[in-house]
Design a protein around this motif. Structure first.
Motif, PDB file in Angstrom:
ATOM      1  N   ASN A 206      -0.015  -3.231  -1.029  1.00  0.00           N
ATOM      2  CA  ASN A 206      -1.280  -2.497  -1.383  1.00  0.00           C
ATOM      3  C   ASN A 206      -1.174  -1.147  -2.128  1.00  0.00           C
ATOM      4  OD1 ASN A 206      -4.287  -2.141  -0.789  1.00  0.00           O
ATOM      5  ND2 ASN A 206      -3.583  -0.262   0.351  1.00  0.00           N
ATOM      6  N   LYS A 210      -3.367  -2.284  -5.494  1.00  0.00           N
ATOM      7  CA  LYS A 210      -4.484  -1.503  -5.530  1.00  0.00           C
ATOM      8  C   LYS A 210      -4.300   0.156  -5.840  1.00  0.00           C
ATOM      9  CE  LYS A 210      -6.818  -5.046  -2.748  1.00  0.00           C
ATOM     10  NZ  LYS A 210      -7.602  -5.165  -1.648  1.00  0.00           N
ATOM     11  N   LEU A 335      -3.822  -9.863   0.988  1.00  0.00           N
ATOM     12  CA  LEU A 335      -3.013  -9.766  -0.220  1.00  0.00           C
ATOM     13  C   LEU A 335      -2.412 -10.836  -0.967  1.00  0.00           C
ATOM     14  CD1 LEU A 335      -0.960  -6.868   1.399  1.00  0.00           C
ATOM     15  CD2 LEU A 335      -2.787  -6.362  -0.506  1.00  0.00           C
TER      16      LEU A 335
END
Length: 351
Positions: A206, A210, A335
C-alpha cells in the motif's frame, strides 16, 4: 527499495546475522539502526556499530543510522567527518535536530542524508536550495510510532508525502513486524496507525503503490518466516502467497491468476473454469470475506468459476464454499490487482 532494522542494544548474535542474510536473500537491501545513545550504554555503541557495518558490507546492504550531532559528540564522533562515519560502515545518515541547512547541504554533497519528513517545511526546502544541497542525496524519512493511537493519519500522510516528492525528496516509511516486536511497548513500529496490526506485506504494498512511497523499512526486529517468504515470492517472482484452509487439495497444486479486469467484490481466478470441469452443489452457505468459492453445476456455463471474496456475500445455491483465507492474510486481498499470480499454501505450512 525494502529495508529492515537492527538495533544496537545488544551485540550481533549468529541468529541475528542469519536473520539478516535471510532478509537480504528475500530482496531487502537496506538496514536502519539508531544512534540515540543512553548514557550508560555509550561505550558499547561504537564497537557494535562497527560490527553491524562490517556485516552489512559483507552482505551488500546499505546502513543508515539515526543520529544527532550531540549524541555523536558524546562518543567522540564528528558528524561532519565523513571519513570517520564511513569507517563505521555507515552509508547514509538520518538526522533530525541540531543541524542547520548549511550543514545538511554540505553533508548531502558527500553521502545520502535523510531528514525528518514530518518537520520539513517550505522554508527549509528553500534554504537547502540556497545552500546548494544535493537533492539527489536528500531523503525524507517518516518516523515510526511505538505508542498505539499515535501513528500518522492516512490522508495526512498521503498529502505530506506527495508534497515531499514534489520538492524532490526520496520518501521512506516504516511498517510493523509480525513476530519479534521491539520494546518497551511491544505494539509494533509503524508510520501509519492503520498499519499497526496489519500484515507487513499488505502495509508495504500500500505504501509503495497507493501512497507513492519510495522506500519501506520494517521498524521492528524481525519478520516471521512465513511473512518473509511472502515478501520473497512477491518481490522476486510477483507471486502473492496466501495461507488457506480448504477441503479441495487441488488448490495447492497450481499458481492461479486474477483476471485482467478486476472485479469489485471478488478475485476471479482465470484457471478455475479451465481446470474444474465438474462441481455438484454442496456447502452453499454464507460467504464472509476471504471465502474461497467454486460455482457449481447450477450456474451453467460459469461452473468451475474459482473466486476469493473481497466482500462478504450471502449464500447462493449456485456457489460452493470450498475454503477460507486465514485471518492474518485477509488484508492482502484488496491488493490483488490485474493478472496477479496467487499461490495457496496450507495453514500449517506458515508456522
Amino acid at each position: 527499495m525494502l529495508g529492515f532494522s537492527v538495533y544496537l542494544n545488544e551485540s550481533l548474535t549468529n541468529e541475528r546475522i542469519a536473520q539478516m542474510k535471510a532478509m537480504r536473500n528475500a530482496g531487502f537491501e537496506g538496514v536502519f539502526t539508531s544512534m540515540h545513545i543512553p548514557e550508560d550504554d555509550a561505550s558499547c555503541y561504537v564497537p557494535r556499530l562497527k560490527e553491524l557495518g562490517t556485516v552489512c558490507r559483507q552482505l551488500g546492504l546499505t546502513l543508515t543510522a539515526d543520529v544527532s550531532a550531540n549524541g555523536l559528540k558524546r562518543i567522540s564522533i564528528d558528524i561532519n567527518n565523513i571519513q570517520q562515519l564511513t569507517a563505521l560502515g555507515l552509508t547514509a545518515l538520518r538526522v533530525d535536530d541540531g543541524l542547520n541547512p548549511a550543514q545538511i547541504a554540505q553533508l548531502s554533497r558527500q553521502l545520502p542524508v535523510a531528514l525528518n519528513a514530518s518537520t520539513i517545511s517550505a522554508s527549509d526546502v528553500a534554504k537547502l536550495h540556497e545552500c546548494d544541497a544535493n537533492f539527489q542525496h536528500l531523503e525524507a524519512w517518516h518516523n515510526y510510532y511505538p505508542r498505539p493511537a499515535t501513528g500518522l493519519d492516512y490522508e495526512w500522510y498521503q498529502s505530506k508525502n506527495n508534497w515531499l516528492k514534489q520538492q524532490g525528496f526520496t520518501t521512506m516509511a516504516f511498517v510493523a513486524g509480525d513476530e519479534e516486536l521491539r520494546g518497551p511497548v511491544f505494539a509494533g513500529l509503524p508510520t501509519l496507525e492503520g498499519d499497526r496490526y496489519r500484515h507487513p506485506l499488505a502495509s508495504t504494498l500500500n505504501l509503495l503503490g497507493k501512497l507513492a512511497t519510495d522506500k519501506v523499512y520494517i521498524g521492528d526486529i524481525a519478520l516471521s518466516r512465513a511473512a518473509l517468504e511472502q515478501f520473497r515470492l512477491y518481490f522476486q517472482h510477483n507471486i502473492l502467497q496466501l495461507s488457506i484452509q480448504t477441503s479441495m487439495a487441488s488448490l495447492y497444486q497450481d499458481i492461479w491468476h486474477n483476471r485482467p479486469d478486476v472485479a469489485r467484490d471478488v478475485i476471479r481466478l482465470v484457471e478455475g473454469r479451465q481446470k474444474i470441469k465438474t462441481m455438484p452443489p454442496m456447502q452453499t452457505r454464507k460467504r464472509p470475506v476471504g471465502t474461497i468459492t467454486v460455482d457449481n453445476s447450477r450456474y451453467g456455463r460459469y461452473m468451475g468459476e474459482l473466486e476469493i471474496l473481497k466482500q462478504s456475500l450471502s449464500a447462493d445455491p449456485r456457489v460452493n464454499v470450498v475454503g477460507q483465507v486465514v485471518t492474518t492474510d485477509l488484508s492482502l486481498l484488496a491488493l490483488i490487482g490485474s493478472n496477479q499470480a496467487v499461490q495457496f499454501i496450507r495453514k500449517d505450512e506458515k508456522q
